[in-house]
Scaffold this active site. Structure first.
Site, PDB file in Angstrom:
ATOM      1  N   GLU A 168       0.829  -1.210   0.000  1.00  0.00           N
ATOM      2  CA  GLU A 168       0.000   0.000   0.000  1.00  0.00           C
ATOM      3  C   GLU A 168       0.866   1.263   0.000  1.00  0.00           C
ATOM      4  O   GLU A 168       0.343   2.377  -0.068  1.00  0.00           O
ATOM      5  CB  GLU A 168      -0.940   0.001   1.214  1.00  0.00           C
ATOM      6  CG  GLU A 168      -1.985  -1.108   1.145  1.00  0.00           C
ATOM      7  CD  GLU A 168      -2.794  -1.213   2.431  1.00  0.00           C
ATOM      8  OE1 GLU A 168      -3.635  -0.338   2.675  1.00  0.00           O
ATOM      9  OE2 GLU A 168      -2.581  -2.177   3.199  1.00  0.00           O
ATOM     10  N   ALA A 184      -4.497 -14.497   4.825  1.00  0.00           N
ATOM     11  CA  ALA A 184      -4.935 -15.274   3.669  1.00  0.00           C
ATOM     12  C   ALA A 184      -3.688 -15.571   2.856  1.00  0.00           C
ATOM     13  O   ALA A 184      -2.819 -14.713   2.725  1.00  0.00           O
ATOM     14  CB  ALA A 184      -5.916 -14.452   2.838  1.00  0.00           C
ATOM     15  N   SER A 232       1.970 -10.533   3.959  1.00  0.00           N
ATOM     16  CA  SER A 232       1.934  -9.902   5.291  1.00  0.00           C
ATOM     17  C   SER A 232       2.657 -10.775   6.306  1.00  0.00           C
ATOM     18  O   SER A 232       3.503 -11.599   5.962  1.00  0.00           O
ATOM     19  CB  SER A 232       0.476  -9.709   5.724  1.00  0.00           C
ATOM     20  OG  SER A 232      -0.137 -10.975   5.938  1.00  0.00           O
TER      21      SER A 232
HETATM   22  N1  HPA Z   1      -0.257 -15.023  -3.444  1.00  0.00           N
HETATM   23  C1  HPA Z   1       0.102 -14.050  -2.581  1.00  0.00           C
HETATM   24  N2  HPA Z   1      -0.687 -13.628  -1.614  1.00  0.00           N
HETATM   25  C2  HPA Z   1      -1.874 -14.229  -1.469  1.00  0.00           C
HETATM   26  C3  HPA Z   1      -2.307 -15.254  -2.320  1.00  0.00           C
HETATM   27  C4  HPA Z   1      -1.431 -15.680  -3.357  1.00  0.00           C
HETATM   28  O1  HPA Z   1      -1.751 -16.580  -4.150  1.00  0.00           O
HETATM   29  N3  HPA Z   1      -3.544 -15.628  -1.902  1.00  0.00           N
HETATM   30  C5  HPA Z   1      -3.838 -14.868  -0.820  1.00  0.00           C
HETATM   31  N4  HPA Z   1      -2.839 -14.008  -0.554  1.00  0.00           N
END
Ligand code: HPA
Length: 280
Positions: free
Chosen positions: A86, A113, A215
């Site tokens: 960001e 995630a 992250s």
């Molecule tokens: N790559 C990088 N960051 C992510 C991904 C990914 O496939 N999925 C969720 N965050």
């Protein structure tokens, strides 16, 4: 550069808005903000009202603190972390962890995630982080770069046991009891925001990583510098594409949708670890 005074000012504003004295920090990744709903009798503070707190610019990141009780502990949850992509510095990205340290928080539960690199993984899997590869950190973007404040931590902090072994053991027991699969593996942090090319995916796999995201590793570096015990969980929101010519679309939407589905399992893990901390 931030100073201890900046962290203290932010901490004072938080303490002026809640009667709680949190001892556990919780950072909620993309699509995982709903976990904060499990926190009882909560006070909520928009992060825009806290001096120097970096503003979240990404969909799926609300930008607020939720402070209250969970499993006998007083927790402070951050909905809406900010990311390096960001345009923030690594110091800004990790500002919330420093404020947590200033508040006296000793335990950090961090979620994200991530894309699944390990060929055994499926979308929707949870992966306990056993270790990380902080790629931005390795090439000079480490949040601890620059002068060291010895009051905050040591110049050369150890990272060999960054992800607490006892917490991981407890999480595995909880997953077995609840009857769901819990993976364990290495998280690699990349700076993003573009997703990886197939060649980059193959490279990250060769490096020994099981999941990739944008992250967590910088936050954990600062948390360990601060002497916190850490547990990290990746939600595998998508399986990455490692073959040239195969197109993947709608990835960010997929990331947000998966988060909501896995929330109950993540909460079970969180509760199990909190229950080991004794009464507070
Ligand atoms: N790559 C990088 N960051 C992510 C991904 C990914 O496939 N999925 C969720 N965050």
């Amino acid at each position: 550069m931030f100073t201890r005074a900046n962290y203290q000012t932010a901490a004072n504003v938080i303490l002026s808005r809640t009667a709680y004295q949190p001892t556990v920090g919780l950072i909620l990744g993309s699509g995982l903000g709903g976990l904060a709903d499990a926190i009882e009798v909560a006070d909520t503070i928009p992060t825009t009202e806290i001096p120097r707190w970096p503003r979240s610019t990404v969909e799926g990141h609300a930008g607020r603190l939720v402070i209250g009780r969970l499993e006998g502990q007083t927790v402070l949850a951050l909905q809406g972390r900010v990311h390096y992509y960001e345009g923030y510095t690594m110091q800004e990205v990790t500002f919330p962890v420093r404020v947590m340290q200033t508040l006296g928080i000793k335990t950090l539960f961090v979620t994200n995630a991530a894309g699944g690199l390990n060929k055994d993984y499926h979308a929707g899997d949870l992966m306990l982080i056993s270790d990380h590869i902080n790629l931005p950190g390795l090439i000079g973007h480490n949040p601890l770069g620059g002068p060291n404040d010895n009051e905050l931590g040591s110049r050369f902090p150890d990272m060999t046991t960054a992800y607490d072994v006892a917490f991981r053991q407890k999480a595995h027991e909880a997953a077995a009891q609840a009857g769901f699969t819990l993976r364990e593996g290495v998280y690699v942090c990349v700076s993003g925001p573009s997703f990886e090319t197939p060649a980059e995916i193959r490279m990250l796999r060769t490096l020994g990583a099981d999941a990739v995201g944008m992250s967590t590793a910088p936050e954990v570096v600062v948390a360990r510098h601060a002497g916190m015990r850490v547990m990290g969980v990746s939600v595998v929101t998508n399986i990455v594409v490692d073959t040239p010519g195969v197109q993947q679309t709608g990835l960010h939407e997929e990331v947000l949708a998966t988060g909501a589905q896995v929330a109950p399992r993540l909460i079970a893990l969180l509760r199990s670890v909190l229950s080991t901390l004794g009464t507070a």
